[in-house]
Write a protein that holds these residues in place. Sequence first.
Motif, mmCIF file in Angstrom:
data_model
loop_
_atom_site.group_PDB
_atom_site.id
_atom_site.type_symbol
_atom_site.label_atom_id
_atom_site.label_comp_id
_atom_site.label_asym_id
_atom_site.label_seq_id
_atom_site.Cartn_x
_atom_site.Cartn_y
_atom_site.Cartn_z
ATOM 1 N N THR A 175 0.861 -1.183 0.000
ATOM 2 C CA THR A 175 0.000 0.000 0.000
ATOM 3 C C THR A 175 0.895 1.230 0.000
ATOM 4 N N ARG A 176 0.536 2.237 -0.799
ATOM 5 C CA ARG A 176 1.334 3.467 -0.909
ATOM 6 C C ARG A 176 0.818 4.534 0.057
ATOM 7 N N PHE A 177 1.771 5.241 0.650
ATOM 8 C CA PHE A 177 1.487 6.381 1.519
ATOM 9 C C PHE A 177 2.533 7.447 1.234
ATOM 10 N N GLN A 178 2.199 8.699 1.479
ATOM 11 C CA GLN A 178 3.252 9.690 1.592
ATOM 12 C C GLN A 178 3.882 9.437 2.954
ATOM 13 N N LEU A 179 5.184 9.653 3.073
ATOM 14 C CA LEU A 179 5.888 9.333 4.304
ATOM 15 C C LEU A 179 5.253 10.010 5.520
ATOM 16 N N TRP A 180 4.870 11.295 5.379
ATOM 17 C CA TRP A 180 4.275 12.000 6.507
ATOM 18 C C TRP A 180 2.950 11.357 6.923
ATOM 19 N N ASP A 181 2.183 10.854 5.964
ATOM 20 C CA ASP A 181 0.899 10.231 6.263
ATOM 21 C C ASP A 181 1.105 8.905 6.995
ATOM 22 N N LEU A 182 2.083 8.130 6.553
ATOM 23 C CA LEU A 182 2.395 6.867 7.217
ATOM 24 C C LEU A 182 2.777 7.126 8.675
ATOM 25 N N MET A 183 3.634 8.125 8.890
ATOM 26 C CA MET A 183 4.058 8.469 10.245
ATOM 27 C C MET A 183 2.881 8.950 11.084
ATOM 28 N N ASN A 184 2.018 9.762 10.490
ATOM 29 C CA ASN A 184 0.871 10.305 11.199
ATOM 30 C C ASN A 184 -0.118 9.203 11.586
#
Length: 125
Positions: free
Chosen positions: A80-89
């Motif tokens: 699954t793809r995430f922007q890095l900031w979204d994954l961290m959040n």
Amino acid sequence: MLVRPRLDGYKQGVDRFFNQQEVIRVDVIINFNDEVKVKLTEVGIEIMQEQRRELNSHIQGNGGIGLGELELKTDDDGYTRFQLWDLMNRFGQHMRIGHPEPFEGTMIFPQLNLNEWVSTAQDVD
């Protein structure tokens, strides 16, 4: 020593890069907006479903109709793809020693171009 790996194909390049006998230390610049791919575990899927339920409840509590059920998008390999900031959040508060991981430990940064890596290699004794 300055190293600029010349890699023909991504998979071939990664295989060559990680199968070298010497250890190379690499500094990589990654932006929080860059994409990352992870394989979610059942725990991670449940966290995302709970986040969607909370969001729907908030929207509906303010007179909206909500967004419906979570539709998880994965690629053919289950990532699954995430922007890095979204994954961290989304998962940062769930990343604790002794707790189940929301995603497998390996991440893929699909936007990294290994041909452009500039790294400092140091011999490790």
